[in-house]
Scaffold this active site. Structure first.
Site, PDB file in Angstrom:
ATOM      1  N   SER A 104       0.829  -1.121   0.075  1.00 15.83           N
ATOM      2  CA  SER A 104      -0.024   0.079   0.026  1.00 15.83           C
ATOM      3  C   SER A 104       0.920   1.293   0.113  1.00 15.83           C
ATOM      4  O   SER A 104       1.753   1.402   0.992  1.00 15.83           O
ATOM      5  CB  SER A 104      -0.838  -0.053   1.277  1.00 15.83           C
ATOM      6  N   LYS A 127      -0.986  -1.047  -4.330  1.00 18.65           N
ATOM      7  CA  LYS A 127      -2.231  -0.155  -4.243  1.00 18.65           C
ATOM      8  C   LYS A 127      -1.728   1.179  -3.905  1.00 18.65           C
ATOM      9  O   LYS A 127      -0.974   1.351  -3.151  1.00 18.65           O
ATOM     10  CB  LYS A 127      -3.041  -0.859  -2.927  1.00 18.65           C
ATOM     11  N   ASP A 132      -7.178   3.190  -3.157  1.00 15.67           N
ATOM     12  CA  ASP A 132      -7.736   3.493  -1.817  1.00 15.67           C
ATOM     13  C   ASP A 132      -8.156   4.946  -1.525  1.00 15.67           C
ATOM     14  O   ASP A 132      -7.238   5.621  -1.268  1.00 15.67           O
ATOM     15  CB  ASP A 132      -7.123   2.677  -0.690  1.00 15.67           C
ATOM     16  N   GLU A 153     -11.154   0.873  -3.470  1.00 16.25           N
ATOM     17  CA  GLU A 153     -11.424   0.866  -2.134  1.00 16.25           C
ATOM     18  C   GLU A 153     -11.995   1.987  -1.462  1.00 16.25           C
ATOM     19  O   GLU A 153     -11.275   2.881  -1.398  1.00 16.25           O
ATOM     20  CB  GLU A 153     -10.193   0.537  -1.418  1.00 16.25           C
ATOM     21  N   GLY A 196      -4.568  -3.761   5.983  1.00 15.29           N
ATOM     22  CA  GLY A 196      -3.419  -3.713   7.177  1.00 15.29           C
ATOM     23  C   GLY A 196      -3.569  -2.541   7.827  1.00 15.29           C
ATOM     24  O   GLY A 196      -4.240  -1.389   7.342  1.00 15.29           O
TER      25      GLY A 196
HETATM   26  O1  OSB Z   1      -7.357   2.190   4.492  1.00 17.20           O
HETATM   27  O2  OSB Z   1      -6.275   0.273   4.311  1.00 17.20           O
HETATM   28  C1  OSB Z   1      -6.429   1.503   4.631  1.00 17.20           C
HETATM   29  C2  OSB Z   1      -3.213   2.047   6.923  1.00 17.20           C
HETATM   30  C3  OSB Z   1      -3.757   2.612   7.958  1.00 17.20           C
HETATM   31  C4  OSB Z   1      -5.024   2.971   7.935  1.00 17.20           C
HETATM   32  C5  OSB Z   1      -5.956   2.532   6.910  1.00 17.20           C
HETATM   33  C6  OSB Z   1      -5.322   1.887   5.767  1.00 17.20           C
HETATM   34  C7  OSB Z   1      -3.860   1.612   6.090  1.00 17.20           C
HETATM   35  C8  OSB Z   1      -3.293   0.993   4.666  1.00 17.20           C
HETATM   36  C9  OSB Z   1      -1.969   0.465   5.118  1.00 17.20           C
HETATM   37  O3  OSB Z   1      -3.725   1.210   3.554  1.00 17.20           O
HETATM   38  C10 OSB Z   1      -1.581  -1.076   4.762  1.00 17.20           C
HETATM   39  C11 OSB Z   1      -0.592  -1.852   5.377  1.00 17.20           C
HETATM   40  O4  OSB Z   1      -0.535  -1.915   6.480  1.00 17.20           O
HETATM   41  O5  OSB Z   1       0.386  -1.980   4.635  1.00 17.20           O
HETATM   42 MG    MG Z   2      -8.670   0.970   3.339  1.00 19.99          MG
END
Ligand code: OSB
Ligand code: MG
Length: 372
Positions: free
Chosen positions: A135, A161, A188, A213, A290
């Site tokens: 991400s 992502k 996202d 997302e 995550g």
């Molecule tokens: O929206 O998926 C999310 C991290 C903190 C809060 C929300 C999100 C995220 C991430 C990180 O996208 C994903 C990761 O832990 O690698």
């Molecule tokens: Mg998310």
């Protein structure tokens, strides 16, 4: 297992690079690590809260309060044979799902160890490696994003992502497509748009995205159904899904075609498995989200993601994508085909390194059951 002692700690770990989303910028991760002891066993769990209520309403402060004043008193000194026993003891507590998830995870770890099973086995996992992606936060400009994505592809990540926000969306997708062609890509929005922005998503509909997302409000499932009807690209809900009941409502309303599962957001591994099973029965794929967890939370995430219907790559990257040094051994490393290995040892299957944990601990509180 009789729950004899519970310890909660507020931890603060520096990220290797700042993580920017439509919700703000993070340079450190502040979570609560839960340790449960009883019958000579120790279990570890992580509550992936944040200092501020920007992803969810929960914070380090609210989770501490819910744990100290309600959840821990509900289970301390009690005997639990299954994680469901603990969930039943705190069933009167509404919400506070991240707080519940941290304590529940520590109990899962201890109870799996009591049976000599890996957490993945206890949950019903079927894979020894899970597909993962990365991400990527918002960057200064599209060129910087392309450099960052290029570096992750170079490292071996097979699914990207990118975070988007109003005014920072179509141009980013276009730049990544221009540089890397048909790489598996998803976006996202973290709830940053409204239904009036539907044309922005219609314009993205031809970009071959795996999914979009959480484009709309963090508790909405109604407008998402209207948006999904206008798109070929699957909408994936994250923030809006807090339970298996929410998943059912969203699926029946056709608000999404994919669900992102995060144990913290839904109150634990038990509810996560229920959402997984429901989606499997309805033919919807799920994937593991995550929250920039330490190796303690990551180990549980990897175990959960080994269940059969986690067919899309998870936001469960290697330890070094987040931190200079993780607090567990072995750290999580990216393996062949953009996968992480599912630990096979008892419980979460990784060891917490005490001096590394001590170095990231800001505050600690211990609760003891009365002797019997
Ligand atoms: O929206 O998926 C999310 C991290 C903190 C809060 C929300 C999100 C995220 C991430 C990180 O996208 C994903 C990761 O832990 O690698
Ligand atoms: Mg998310």
């Amino acid at each position: 297992m009789r729950i004899e002692r519970i310890e909660i700690r507020h931890t603060k770990m520096e990220l290797v690079s700042a993580f920017e989303t439509s919700m703000g910028v993070e340079r450190h991760e502040e979570h609560i690590i839960v340790r449960v002891d009883g019958d000579g066993l120790t279990g570890w769990g992580e509550s992936a809260v944040a200092p501020g209520p920007f992803y969810s309403y929960e914070t380090v402060g609210t989770a501490w309060h819910a744990l100290r004043d309600f959840l821990i008193p509900a289970v301390l000194g009690r005997t639990v044979a299954e994680p469901a026993d603990a969930a039943a003891l705190w069933s009167r507590v509404r919400g506070h799902r991240m707080a519940k998830a941290g304590l529940e995870a520590a109990l899962w770890d201890a109870l799996a160890k009591a049976r000599g099973l890996s957490l993945a086995r206890m949950l019903g996992g079927v894979r020894d490696r899970v597909p993962v992606g990365v991400s990527v936060g918002l960057q200064e400009n599209p060129e910087a994003l392309v450099r960052k994505v290029g570096a992750y592809l170079e490292e071996g990540y097979g699914r990207i992502k990118i975070k988007i926000a109003p005014g920072r969306d179509a141009a980013l997708v276009k730049a990544v497509r221009a540089a890397f062609g048909p790489v598996p890509l998803q976006v996202d929005a973290n709830s940053a748009y409204s239904l009036d922005d539907a044309p922005i998503f219609e314009a993205l509909d031809g970009a071959g995205l795996l999914l979009i997302e959480q484009p709309l409000s963090h508790e909405d499932i109604f407008d998402h159904a209207k948006l999904q009807a206008r798109l070929r690209t699957p909408i994936c809900l994250d923030e809006s899904i807090h339970s298996a009941a929410d998943a059912r409502a969203a699926v029946e309303m056709k608000s999404c075609r994919v669900i992102n599962i995060k144990p913290g957001r839904v109150g634990g591994l038990l509810e996560s498995a229920a959402i997984h099973d429901y989606c499997a029965g309805r033919g919807l794929p799920v994937w593991h989200g995550g929250m920039l967890e330490s190796g303690i939370g990551r180990a549980a995430n990897v175990a959960l993601a080994s269940l059969p219907n986690f067919t899309l790559p998870g936001d469960i990257s290697a330890s070094r994508r987040y931190f200079k040094q993780d607090i567990v051994e072995p750290e999580f490393v990216l393996g062949p085909g953009s996968t992480l290995a599912v630990p096979t040892g008892p419980g979460i299957g990784v060891e917490v390194v005490p001096d590394r944990l001590a170095r990231v601990t800001e505050r600690i509180e211990t609760f003891r059951a009365e002797a019997i």
